[in-house]
Design a protein around this motif. Structure first.
Motif, PDB file in Angstrom:
ATOM      1  N   ASN A 113       0.722  -1.327  -0.033  1.00  0.00           N
ATOM      2  CA  ASN A 113       0.058  -0.269  -0.083  1.00  0.00           C
ATOM      3  C   ASN A 113       0.665   1.065  -0.057  1.00  0.00           C
ATOM      4  OD1 ASN A 113      -2.355  -1.452  -0.216  1.00  0.00           O
ATOM      5  ND2 ASN A 113      -2.418  -1.662   2.070  1.00  0.00           N
ATOM      6  N   SER A 114       1.879   0.891   0.671  1.00  0.00           N
ATOM      7  CA  SER A 114       3.050   2.208   0.569  1.00  0.00           C
ATOM      8  C   SER A 114       4.520   1.372   0.832  1.00  0.00           C
ATOM      9  CB  SER A 114       2.626   3.374   1.750  1.00  0.00           C
ATOM     10  OG  SER A 114       3.108   2.585   2.863  1.00  0.00           O
ATOM     11  N   SER A 147       3.748   6.599  -1.874  1.00  0.00           N
ATOM     12  CA  SER A 147       2.973   6.583  -0.605  1.00  0.00           C
ATOM     13  C   SER A 147       1.502   6.012  -0.804  1.00  0.00           C
ATOM     14  CB  SER A 147       2.632   8.029  -0.520  1.00  0.00           C
ATOM     15  OG  SER A 147       1.927   8.771  -1.554  1.00  0.00           O
ATOM     16  N   SER A 148       0.519   6.077   0.150  1.00  0.00           N
ATOM     17  CA  SER A 148      -0.781   5.683  -0.042  1.00  0.00           C
ATOM     18  C   SER A 148      -1.480   6.479  -1.042  1.00  0.00           C
ATOM     19  CB  SER A 148      -1.254   5.723   1.465  1.00  0.00           C
ATOM     20  OG  SER A 148      -1.331   6.958   2.057  1.00  0.00           O
ATOM     21  N   ASP A 149      -1.349   7.663  -1.268  1.00  0.00           N
ATOM     22  CA  ASP A 149      -1.760   8.423  -2.133  1.00  0.00           C
ATOM     23  C   ASP A 149      -1.656   7.921  -3.496  1.00  0.00           C
ATOM     24  OD1 ASP A 149      -3.136  10.062  -0.364  1.00  0.00           O
ATOM     25  OD2 ASP A 149      -1.449  11.745  -0.475  1.00  0.00           O
ATOM     26  N   ASP A 150      -0.084   7.425  -3.766  1.00  0.00           N
ATOM     27  CA  ASP A 150       0.146   6.848  -5.073  1.00  0.00           C
ATOM     28  C   ASP A 150      -0.630   5.410  -5.230  1.00  0.00           C
ATOM     29  OD1 ASP A 150       2.041   8.836  -5.844  1.00  0.00           O
ATOM     30  OD2 ASP A 150       3.593   7.816  -4.555  1.00  0.00           O
ATOM     31  N   ASN A 151      -1.094   5.015  -4.162  1.00  0.00           N
ATOM     32  CA  ASN A 151      -1.757   3.823  -4.368  1.00  0.00           C
ATOM     33  C   ASN A 151      -3.219   3.833  -4.717  1.00  0.00           C
ATOM     34  OD1 ASN A 151      -2.328   0.767  -3.760  1.00  0.00           O
ATOM     35  ND2 ASN A 151      -3.229   1.244  -2.116  1.00  0.00           N
ATOM     36  N   GLU A 152      -3.895   5.064  -4.069  1.00  0.00           N
ATOM     37  CA  GLU A 152      -5.099   5.357  -4.254  1.00  0.00           C
ATOM     38  C   GLU A 152      -5.328   5.694  -5.613  1.00  0.00           C
ATOM     39  OE1 GLU A 152      -7.907   4.624  -2.613  1.00  0.00           O
ATOM     40  OE2 GLU A 152      -6.474   3.794  -0.992  1.00  0.00           O
ATOM     41  N   LEU A 153      -4.272   6.689  -6.334  1.00  0.00           N
ATOM     42  CA  LEU A 153      -4.510   6.995  -7.682  1.00  0.00           C
ATOM     43  C   LEU A 153      -3.828   5.946  -8.561  1.00  0.00           C
ATOM     44  CD1 LEU A 153      -3.180  10.764  -7.189  1.00  0.00           C
ATOM     45  CD2 LEU A 153      -5.381   9.972  -7.441  1.00  0.00           C
ATOM     46  N   GLU A 154      -3.464   4.801  -8.257  1.00  0.00           N
ATOM     47  CA  GLU A 154      -3.124   3.687  -9.012  1.00  0.00           C
ATOM     48  C   GLU A 154      -2.030   4.381  -9.971  1.00  0.00           C
ATOM     49  OE1 GLU A 154      -6.544   2.323 -11.267  1.00  0.00           O
ATOM     50  OE2 GLU A 154      -7.547   1.624  -9.295  1.00  0.00           O
ATOM     51  N   GLU A 155      -1.137   4.861  -9.381  1.00  0.00           N
ATOM     52  CA  GLU A 155       0.194   5.584 -10.113  1.00  0.00           C
ATOM     53  C   GLU A 155       1.047   4.545 -10.557  1.00  0.00           C
ATOM     54  OE1 GLU A 155       0.765   8.557 -11.144  1.00  0.00           O
ATOM     55  OE2 GLU A 155      -0.680   9.708  -9.851  1.00  0.00           O
ATOM     56  N   LYS A 201      -2.960  -1.285  -5.613  1.00  0.00           N
ATOM     57  CA  LYS A 201      -4.211  -0.906  -6.552  1.00  0.00           C
ATOM     58  C   LYS A 201      -3.629  -0.973  -7.751  1.00  0.00           C
ATOM     59  CE  LYS A 201      -7.649   1.057  -3.395  1.00  0.00           C
ATOM     60  NZ  LYS A 201      -8.257   2.061  -3.050  1.00  0.00           N
TER      61      LYS A 201
END
Length: 391
Positions: A127-128, A139-147, A197
């Motif tokens: 997840n991060s 980061s977890s944001d990269d995970n949420e945005l599927e970067e 993700k």
């Protein structure tokens, strides 16, 4: 009630009157109870940890795990549990649902497809991730945005990018991912860490070496029978039938066997530690005999004022039980503290679980020692006649 309160009050005053002697008498009980509680707490912790691990492996009453075992000479990378295989499993009578089960500690097998280099790859989902030597993690944001970002190990950085990996693109299958960090945490060569993700979106067909299918059962279904039917059906029609075999292992039965072993070892070691309680009980008996001898005048006075032999017996018996209970409670607290300390020092290996049964055992054993080893001195005190004491 007033009579009992009076007996307890006299008992506590008698114990406090000879504090030093009684403290040394309680040490054996304290050590014995503390050892038993510590061993049982750690044993229960081991059992709970094993139970959780087996539960994660499908060892629950309403679920079963079907394993895919690849043959040694097979080079195929076919997903043994494709969507068609999952549908096949769900059509078996007794199966409520099915889905692929992943082991978070196991990597997914992939191929590097860069033009300058090809090879096998081990991909981990996170997840991060920030444990990098060069660059930065995700980061977890990269995970949420599927970067589409990844970190790679030194082997990949050297072989594929000649140690200039940061900012470059690593192709996995038909998908390209930007390298943002270089890390050496992986236990395998050619390791890549990727946002969970991102992985699920772009590489959903990758599989682990030990692929597993978890099936949920209808209520009342025979787990072993239904799971074997699923394994047989997949062996006949599954995507991986030519690359390996489908098998069902009864992990619940295995868990029960291991639990029995844990219980046996725990109780055996606790019984060995409990030998000190027997020795402590003899010490209590000795102290109570001394107390009876020292308090002959008290016994005489009470008999002169009409106390019966049973009253004298109960008084000394209660003193013995109170003495042992105090030692048992101190031993209980000390045992819990030791188990918690071991837990804190080795959090990744040992867990302690203090059960209600352990607490009741400590109180019960302490009371039993007080009754068993205090009864004979109490009986001796009760048999003292007033005329004999005066003589």
């Amino acid at each position: 009630m007033n009579r009992l309160a009076n007996i307890l009050s006299v008992s506590l005053r008698s114990i406090m009157k000879n504090k030093r002697r009684n403290i040394f008498t309680m040490i054996g009980i304290i050590i014995g109870i503390a050892a038993v509680i510590t061993i049982m707490s750690l044993g229960n912790g081991f059992k709970k940890t094993a139970s959780e691990q087996f539960s994660d492996s499908g060892a629950s009453k309403d679920a079963a795990i079907i394993n895919f075992i690849p043959t040694g000479d097979s080079n195929e990378k076919t997903d043994p549990f494709s969507s068609n295989d999952i549908q096949t499993a769900e059509r078996v009578d007794g199966v409520a649902s099915a889905h692929k089960k992943e082991d978070k500690n196991q990597s997914f097998q992939a191929k590097i497809t860069n033009s300058q280099h090809h090879g096998d790859l081990n991909v981990y989902k996170k997840n991060s991730y920030d444990s990098v030597d060069k660059g930065h993690g995700f980061s977890s944001d990269d995970n949420e945005l599927e970067e589409k970002v990844i970190t790679v190990d030194n082997q990949i950085a050297k072989k594929v990018f000649h140690n200039e990996a940061i900012g470059k693109t690593l192709f996995i299958g038909d998908e390209g991912f930007k390298v943002i960090g270089i890390a050496n945490e992986g236990t395998e060569d050619n390791t890549v860490y990727m946002p969970t993700k991102t992985f699920d979106h772009y590489l959903p067909n990758l599989t682990q070496n030990m692929a597993q299918l978890e099936i949920k059962l209808d209520e009342g279904s025979n787990k072993k029978e239904v799971a074997n039917k699923v394994a047989k059906k997949l062996s006949e029609k599954g995507s991986g039938q030519s690359a390996g075999t489908y098998q069902y292992s009864d992990t619940e039965q295995m868990m029960k066997g291991i639990t029995k072993i844990f219980d046996g070892i725990t109780y055996f070691v606790a019984a060995v530690a409990g030998i000190s309680l027997f020795i402590a009980g003899i010490g209590v008996m000795n102290v109570m005999y001394i107390s009876v001898a020292e308090r002959s005048e008290e016994i005489a006075i009470r008999r002169a004022f009409g106390a019966k032999a049973r009253d004298i017996e109960i008084q000394f018996l209660v003193e013995s039980v109170v003495l042992c209970l105090i030692g048992g409670i101190i031993g209980l607290i000390l045992g819990i503290a030791i188990a918690s300390l071991v837990d804190a020092v080795t959090p990744s290996y040992i867990k302690s679980v203090v059960s209600l049964g352990s607490v009741l055992l400590a109180v019960g054993v302490s009371t039993l020692i007080g009754v068993v080893f205090g009864w004979i001195p109490a009986r001796a005190a009760a048999k003292k006649e007033l005329i004999d004491i005066i003589k």
